[in-house]
Design a protein around this motif. Structure first.
Motif, PDB file in Angstrom:
ATOM      1  N   ASN A 500      -9.089   1.262   8.976  1.00 12.20           N
ATOM      2  CA  ASN A 500      -8.413   2.543   8.807  1.00 12.20           C
ATOM      3  C   ASN A 500      -6.954   2.541   9.259  1.00 12.20           C
ATOM      4  OD1 ASN A 500     -10.792   4.023   7.880  1.00 12.20           O
ATOM      5  ND2 ASN A 500     -11.541   3.731   9.971  1.00 12.20           N
ATOM      6  N   TRP A 529      -8.657   2.673  -0.078  1.00  5.44           N
ATOM      7  CA  TRP A 529      -7.631   3.586   0.440  1.00  5.44           C
ATOM      8  C   TRP A 529      -7.040   4.398  -0.720  1.00  5.44           C
ATOM      9  CZ3 TRP A 529      -4.212   2.149   5.123  1.00  5.44           C
ATOM     10  CH2 TRP A 529      -4.964   1.465   6.083  1.00  5.44           C
ATOM     11  N   ASN A 564      -1.662   4.734   8.610  1.00  4.22           N
ATOM     12  CA  ASN A 564      -3.003   5.278   8.832  1.00  4.22           C
ATOM     13  C   ASN A 564      -3.633   5.704   7.519  1.00  4.22           C
ATOM     14  OD1 ASN A 564      -3.068   5.108  11.705  1.00  4.22           O
ATOM     15  ND2 ASN A 564      -1.713   6.893  11.812  1.00  4.22           N
ATOM     16  N   LYS A 565      -4.870   5.292   7.315  1.00  2.00           N
ATOM     17  CA  LYS A 565      -5.637   5.747   6.157  1.00  2.00           C
ATOM     18  C   LYS A 565      -6.054   7.192   6.381  1.00  2.00           C
ATOM     19  CE  LYS A 565     -10.030   4.884   3.750  1.00  2.00           C
ATOM     20  NZ  LYS A 565     -11.278   4.075   3.750  1.00  2.00           N
ATOM     21  N   ASN A 567      -8.607  10.007   5.058  1.00  3.87           N
ATOM     22  CA  ASN A 567      -9.846  10.167   4.281  1.00  3.87           C
ATOM     23  C   ASN A 567      -9.839  11.494   3.531  1.00  3.87           C
ATOM     24  OD1 ASN A 567     -11.010   7.698   5.172  1.00  3.87           O
ATOM     25  ND2 ASN A 567     -11.456   8.668   7.149  1.00  3.87           N
TER      26      ASN A 567
END
Length: 567
Positions: A500, A529, A564-565, A567
């Protein structure tokens, strides 16, 4: 000059022959220095340079002082200064295929006679733009010896991007001495040749080879496959710079409003003594200091056009304190501009009358990142061999001149940009002096090809369209030169990578106080991603979001880049 001694031995694959060999029939002579001039026998000029533009303070004998009594003698002292890696000095000679009869592929190696300290010999190639040239360390020798170096035994340093050795891409020969601060040394060279075949030594004493990679700085890996550095800022196809010479009042009156109207950044090359103070009356067509200070404050580049606008090739070398000499003409404008413009930083200059030679261009690198030289319609390469001899486009007019013919001149410039500079990802530079309303341009017979305000506005409007279409990045000469050096020296290091989060560091080995031009980068999403945020020093940065990637701008060495991923 042939000098004879007795010892013959081999360093790895470099044959060092202390009984200097006669290689006349097996080679092409590049220079024997018998004419005691910086011009080689192939017509190009010898040069020297140091780590000064990288923040170092090393010193080297200038090329014009190094050639005496048929020998090229380099004396140097090393000083790391603010340079991140080991200090260095270099010297060499440019070579291109047009200087030779027949194909360059017939050459198998090079040779030269030398005496003095250990050094690196390298072969710059046009297909290598990250400075990781094929090279080899040559040991010191107290006596005159012959170094015979086959091309197939040269190696690239480990930090560079692997590239094929193509002798057809030859750009010259270059020597380098490196070490630690306070190291000093002397290297003498003579009888520089390209070899058609490699002569065999009659007897050899084997000693261990010294690998160049042990003496080279270890840079972080050049590539991280998810991050791409754009050829040009904002992922434009090519770059373009608008330059205006002499510090003329028309540039404030007519050029500045047009640049501001279309959101363009220009470069103005001034001759400091020619600008007038507020209470003075300017001579000829020159402007006021207050006008060009305002131009600088609006974000445009103020560059140097020498101190008194003389032909630099006709001056004695001299020194920085002696008026009427070449070094004074190069250095003193910086001192005057620093007095007038707060926080002034010298980045580029333009040679008066576009007149320069190798001696002048080499000297300019001690003071400026880039220098504009002669006229050439094809623009400059994405990674020029040198930034101190940039070519520019210009417009000239005949006796019969109408507003319609003026506009067609601009269309000719635009055609070259569309057909050559943009598709080949090159850097074009436009050169102008006066810009005046058409009727005034016709009357300005004492001005060098004054451009009509109407045609320049048409050109500016067209350039804005090319910017919007991502065809061109239009910026100052200094900004573009910085981008080139940062891009070609940038490395991307992965510090941390999880499912992540990815943390990277984008760096270069250039002094941060000078090289502060943002680079444009692209981050391609890993599988799974779809959206990210990017923070630098805990601050969110602006992203240009695409379907499977984002693009952003970043100054090298700004700190850790946290991706940063989301979500």
């Amino acid at each position: 000059m042939l000098r004879f001694f007795l010892l013959l031995f081999s360093l790895g694959h470099i044959t060092i022959n202390a009984q200097v060999q006669d290689l006349t029939k097996k080679s092409v002579l590049i220079d024997d220095f018998e004419k005691n001039t910086t011009v080689s026998l192939k017509g190009s000029r010898w040069y020297t340079f140091t780590d000064s533009l990288n923040g170092g303070k090393s010193k080297i004998t200038p090329a014009w002082q190094a050639i005496n009594n048929g020998i090229f003698t380099i004396k140097y002292s090393l000083n790391k200064g603010q340079f991140k890696w080991n200090p260095y000095v270099s010297w060499g000679v440019p070579l291109v295929d047009s200087q030779f009869t027949g194909s360059l592929s017939r050459f198998k190696g090079l040779s030269y006679n030398y005496k003095g300290g250990s050094h690196i010999i390298s072969v710059p190639l046009q297909n290598i733009n990250d400075y990781a040239h094929y090279q080899k360390v040559v040991p010191s020798s107290e006596n005159w010896t012959t170094a015979i170096i086959p091309f197939n035994q040269l190696k690239q340093p480990s930090w560079g991007r692997p590239s094929e050795f193509l002798i057809e891409e030859l750009q010259g020969l270059m020597w380098q001495a490196t070490g630690n601060t306070h190291d000093t040394g002397t290297v003498n060279i003579d009888e520089v040749r390209l070899l058609k075949s490699i002569p065999q030594a009659k007897e050899r004493n084997k000693i261990p080879a010294v690998e160049v990679v042990k003496d080279e700085p270890k840079l972080p890996p050049k590539k991280f496959e998810l991050v791409t550095i754009a050829d040009w800022f904002n992922f434009s196809n090519a770059a373009y710079s608008l330059t205006f010479d002499d510090g003329l009042r028309s540039q404030y009156t007519y050029v500045l409003p047009i640049l501001e109207r279309y959101g363009l950044v220009g470069t103005f090359y001034v001759v400091p003594p020619f600008l007038a103070e507020t209470k003075e009356t300017p001579s000829w067509r020159y402007g006021y200091w207050k006008e060009f200070i305002e131009i600088a404050n609006k974000g445009h580049e103020i560059g140097a056009h020498s101190m008194t606008h003389q032909k630099l090739t006709e001056l004695e070398i001299g020194d920085e304190k002696s008026s009427g000499t070449m070094l004074y003409e190069l250095a003193e404008p910086i001192n005057r501009l620093k007095i007038k413009i707060p926080n002034y930083q010298a980045t580029s200059m333009a040679y008066p009358y576009t007149d320069y030679n190798q001696t002048v261009s080499n000297a300019s690198t001690q003071y400026y990142i880039a220098a504009r030289g002669g006229i050439g319609s094809q623009g400059n390469a994405k990674s020029p061999t040198t930034l101190s001899a940039l070519e520019s486009q210009t417009i000239s007019y005949g006796s019969e001149r109408t507003l319609s013919s003026d506009l067609k001149k601009v269309e000719t410039i635009q055609k070259v940009i569309l057909e050559n500079i943009i598709p080949n990802k090159r850097w074009g530079i436009f050169l102008a002096h006066d810009v005046l309303p058409f009727s005034s341009a016709l009357e300005a017979t004492d001005s060098w090809h004054p451009i009509s305000e109407e045609s320049f506005e048409k050109f500016a409007s067209w350039l804005q369209l090319q910017i919007n279409n991502k065809n061109l990045w239009v910026s100052s000469v200094g900004n573009v030169a910085k981008y080139i050096k940062e891009r070609d020296r940038a490395s991307v290091e992965v510090i941390e990578q999880t499912e992540n989060k990815i943390i990277i560091h984008v760096s270069d080995d250039l002094p941060n106080q000078v090289y502060n031009q943002p680079l444009s980068l692209q981050f391609k999403f890993p599988i799974g991603w779809k959206k990210v945020e990017i923070l630098v020093n805990n601050q969110n940065i602006t992203l240009d979001e695409k379907v499977d990637m984002v693009r952003f701008n970043l100054i090298p060495d700004s700190g850790k880049v946290v991706i940063n991923k989301i979500n």
